[in-house]
Design an enzyme around this catalytic site. Structure first.
Site, PDB file in Angstrom:
ATOM      1  N   GLU A 112      -5.905  -8.105  -0.068  1.00 42.09           N
ATOM      2  CA  GLU A 112      -6.629  -7.916   1.185  1.00 42.09           C
ATOM      3  C   GLU A 112      -8.085  -7.620   0.889  1.00 42.09           C
ATOM      4  O   GLU A 112      -8.398  -6.844  -0.014  1.00 42.09           O
ATOM      5  CB  GLU A 112      -6.039  -6.758   2.000  1.00 42.09           C
ATOM      6  CG  GLU A 112      -4.604  -6.945   2.434  1.00 42.09           C
ATOM      7  CD  GLU A 112      -4.068  -5.749   3.209  1.00 42.09           C
ATOM      8  OE1 GLU A 112      -4.900  -4.900   3.633  1.00 42.09           O
ATOM      9  OE2 GLU A 112      -2.846  -5.649   3.378  1.00 42.09           O
ATOM     10  N   GLU A 124       0.785  -1.227   0.000  1.00 37.85           N
ATOM     11  CA  GLU A 124       0.000   0.000   0.000  1.00 37.85           C
ATOM     12  C   GLU A 124       0.826   1.290   0.000  1.00 37.85           C
ATOM     13  O   GLU A 124       0.644   2.159   0.863  1.00 37.85           O
ATOM     14  CB  GLU A 124      -0.977  -0.005   1.175  1.00 37.85           C
ATOM     15  CG  GLU A 124      -2.019  -1.095   1.048  1.00 37.85           C
ATOM     16  CD  GLU A 124      -3.075  -1.066   2.146  1.00 37.85           C
ATOM     17  OE1 GLU A 124      -2.879  -0.353   3.152  1.00 37.85           O
ATOM     18  OE2 GLU A 124      -4.096  -1.754   1.995  1.00 37.85           O
TER      19      GLU A 124
END
Length: 784
Positions: free
Chosen positions: A541, A436
């Protein structure tokens, strides 16, 4: 180390400064990874679960519900079983659900030799005398009797110890089989402990404790402590065994994250943080937790507490349960401190790496592949607590953005060299190079240049071509996945990662049934598009949460949007009904399961976040239940067989597997990557740094003269002796002589987590150097 002074202690509530960034969807304060909430449509969708296919049949179900939004990735849904050719009718071979024909040490592999026709093997020429013939016939009869006895005894042992019933003990096999603990440590003799087993078998762990292996999907574990690097295990009948290639793009990833284990996060492991949540220096991330634990004495301080967490939060039995749940991959986040720390960094250095080595061993034993996720970088790549330190972005952003990126690339090289070794490459098959990164602050060109550097580093370590090193997984940086189409076309085995969440966007009290348009329509259309236009695309995720309820989901003491206690958001409702799972009825549990099935169906190559949420020490129970796969299995809202998701979204018009040859390491792999990479100069000409000149040449940088660091390799023991196993050196490519990054002696550096600030002036100059950086050392709770 020379750092410029800076005031004050970083504010735990600090937020990255970017007026163009949508904090409602991507909040830097969030206690966990926040992918974009892609859609909040509230229209209902009639879902249609399909029947589960037989273990040995192939099902092809996919969809193409095109959304009105810009489609940015796409995918197929297919199960291609890898049925061994070995037949249960072929005496001398294990049942086909038990072993691959290519397994070098499968039990009873040499019995087929013993069953050759002795009358053919020992036939006499016609010219020999009658007397000699009689002698030969007698000898043959004796041989037949011996063979019959051996076969009878062997079949008796085999019947008692088949994978479906019990342990497989050593006996008539092509290799010595001994020991059987999870780490290879055992004081038992080689003839008494099993090396493999299926459903119902007993597993002995390193501690000597045992558990019963439960796997209803034809999977089997395998561990021979005398040969600890053997790849014979299989997670399920439809998943290729460890000695065969997992065909990404054809075989589907059904995975789960081991979040909160080697990078402890507050909402996943609240018990670590709760003692210090309200202290004078609250523990809000691993940085502040580490400072607090330095002052803890009753449990061994920082090292004692975190080592105990590593030892107990995830164990070998978790890996066995993951395979038994029908899953075939684990994504394991690690921080850079698994390799080293620099002066002033409070993280516990190197210890978590020893547990990653255990993870490799356990994954090998239960037939699971690993996605190694580089989750926390020096300086922080996103400013969120799971990056190690809550605050601001300092990788490819701000005055230390270049230096921190260089240091991160050095760690990527060290990890790549280790996992590219053939002893580990069959297990660690994916390398997520950065979790991320806040690309919308860094800039896509800058992030792309960094990704190209990572590509070159990893392929230098492993070489190019199928089976040479891992798939390289790039997070989308919070850009639309369609914006990555064309990036590194022709590169060898690259993949794109997206983290779709709906819980961090606009809140609604609508039930699960009215939110199913998000996975089935929006995510699914994007997946199909990206698989075709880019290549392998994963959901690294996702969770069952459709709102941000749950203890510390947004961060320690940060409240929730749903209850209006996070950033002065409007009140939507009470979180209690969403977190009090002990009072959920069957109807509610079924609705959560339907969300899970729709998500699995649409995402198709996925890793649920996360396997386990620890109990609160205050309430004694899990306070964020929608995030725990394990709890969902135990309480009845996660599917016991993930293949139940096949066709739930009414899939049609699949992605046409397989991927292009170069996308799987075949013909043409890497052939055009160099030309594409040329447009991404390194270092980038500019680094974003609001309010100041941002030319990279005016910013602090490091130099690759810090020596060559290799990661520790595992050691194995069996029957109280060290096993001689070829564990590698920790460095695959001896021709790669690059060193890790280090300071330039005449240059000045800011605190690596400083945030937007003026760069040093002058940058380098010997006599102009300032003193060591003045990051205040906090006074942990209880100190004077």
């Amino acid at each position: 180390m020379a750092f410029r002074s800076y005031d004050p202690v970083p504010n735990p509530a600090a937020r990255a400064s970017n007026p163009d960034f949508d904090f409602e969807l991507h909040s830097p304060r969030m206690g966990t990874f926040m992918g974009a909430a892609l859609n909040d449509e509230a229209s209902s969708l009639d879902t249609r679960p399909s029947s589960v296919t037989d273990d040995y049949s192939s099902s092809v179900r996919a969809f193409n519900r095109q959304s009105q939004a810009d489609p940015s990735f796409g995918l197929h849904y297919r199960d291609d079983p890898h049925d061994p050719n070995a037949s249960a009718d072929n005496l001398g071979q294990p049942p086909k659900e038990f072993a691959s024909p290519t397994s070098p040490t499968v039990p009873y592999a040499n019995l087929s030799e013993k069953r050759r026709d002795p009358t053919t093997q020992y036939a006499s020429p016609r010219q020999r005398s009658r007397k000699r013939a009689i002698l030969i016939v007698g000898a043959i009869a004796l041989i037949i009797i011996i063979v019959v006895v051996v076969v009878a005894v062997t079949l008796s042992v085999r019947k008692k110890s088949s994978p479906a019933s019990s342990n497989i003990s050593s006996g008539s096999g092509s290799s010595s089989q001994s020991g059987g603990s999870g780490s290879g440590k055992s004081g038992s003799t080689s003839s008494s402990i099993a090396v493999t087993g299926g459903d119902g078998s007993t597993v002995t762990m390193d501690s000597g404790a045992t558990f019963t292996y439960s796997n209803k999907f034809g999977g089997y574990w395998y561990y021979d402590p005398e040969k600890p690097l053997t790849n014979n295990a299989r997670a399920q009948s439809w998943t290729p065994p460890m000695n065969e290639t997992f065909q990404y793009g054809t075989d589907n990833i059904r995975g789960v994250n081991l979040g909160g284990w080697l990078v402890p996060e507050p909402f996943i492991a609240p018990g670590l943080y709760e003692p210090y949540a309200n202290s004078s220096y609250p523990a809000v991330d691993e940085w502040t937790l580490s400072y607090n634990l330095m002052n803890e004495t009753s449990q061994g301080g920082l090292e004692g507490v975190l080592t105990n967490h590593y030892e107990t939060f995830i164990t070998e039995q978790d890996f066995a349960e993951i395979a038994g749940a029908g899953l075939n991959h684990v994504r394991i986040p690690i921080g850079y401190w698994a390799i080293e720390t620099w002066a002033g960094e409070p993280f516990l250095a190197k210890v978590s790496w020893t547990y990653f080595l255990k993870a490799i061993e356990w994954a090998r034993k239960y037939g699971l592949r690993i996605n190694l996720d580089f989750h926390a970088l020096p300086g922080s790549q996103n400013g969120w607590n799971h990056s190690g330190k809550l605050g601001t972005v300092n990788v490819l952003y701000g005055p230390m953005g270049l230096a921190n990126a260089q240091r991160s690339l050095g760690y990527i090289r060290i990890l790549a060299e280790f996992i590219s070794q053939p002893q580990y490459s069959n297990v660690v098959t994916i390398f997520g190079v950065t979790n991320e990164p806040m690309g919308t602050q860094m800039g896509q060109d800058q992030l792309s240049a960094y990704y190209v550097q990572a590509y070159d580093i990893i392929r230098t370590a492993s070489g190019i071509g199928e089976g040479k090193g891992p798939y390289i997984l790039y997070h989308d940086g919070f850009y639309q996945l369609s914006q990555w189409v064309g990036f590194l076309t022709g590169a060898d085995r690259i993949a794109l990662d997206n983290h779709p969440y709906v819980c961090f966007g606009g809140q609604t009290s609508d039930p699960y049934s009215s939110r199913l348009t998000v996975p089935c329509d929006t995510w699914g259309a994007d997946v199909n598009t990206s698989m075709t236009a880019f290549g392998l695309t994963t959901a690294g995720e996702w969770s069952n949460a459709i709102n941000d309820c749950g203890l510390w989901v947004n961060g320690v003491n940060d409240g929730s949007r749903y209850e209006g206690t996070f950033d002065t958001t409007a009140v939507t409702g009470d979180c209690t009904p969403w977190t009090d799972y002990q009072n959920w009825d069957d109807t509610f549990k079924a609705s959560v399961e339907q969300w899970a099935l729709a998500s699995m169906s649409s995402l198709q190559n996925w890793f649920f976040w996360t396997w386990k949420i620890g109990n609160s020490t205050v309430t004694g129970k899990v306070e964020a239940p929608q995030w725990s796969y394990q709890l969902g299995l135990q309480e009845g809202w996660m599917p016991t067989d993930p293949r139940q998701a096949d066709g739930v979204c009414g899939n049609t018009n699949n992605f046409a597997a397989p991927l292009s040859a170069w996308q799987t390491g075949g013909a043409g792999a890497g052939s055009t990557a160099a030309g594409v990479a040329a447009q991404y100069a390194w270092p980038p000409a500019t680094i974003s740094n609001p309010g100041f000149a941002s030319a990279a040449t005016a910013l602090p940088s490091y130099t690759a003269t810090g020596g060559q660091v290799t990661l520790a390799v595992p050691t194995f023991t069996a029957s109280s002796k060290t096993v001689s196993a070829s564990v590698g050196s920790g460095w695959e490519n001896a021709q790669d002589t690059a060193q890790k990054y280090a300071e330039i002696g005449t240059c000045e550096y800011l605190f690596p987590w400083v945030g937007p600030a003026a760069p040093p002036a002058p940058l380098c100059g010997g006599n102009n150097r300032r003193g060591a950086y003045a990051e205040p050392t906090p006074a942990p709770a209880g100190s004077s």
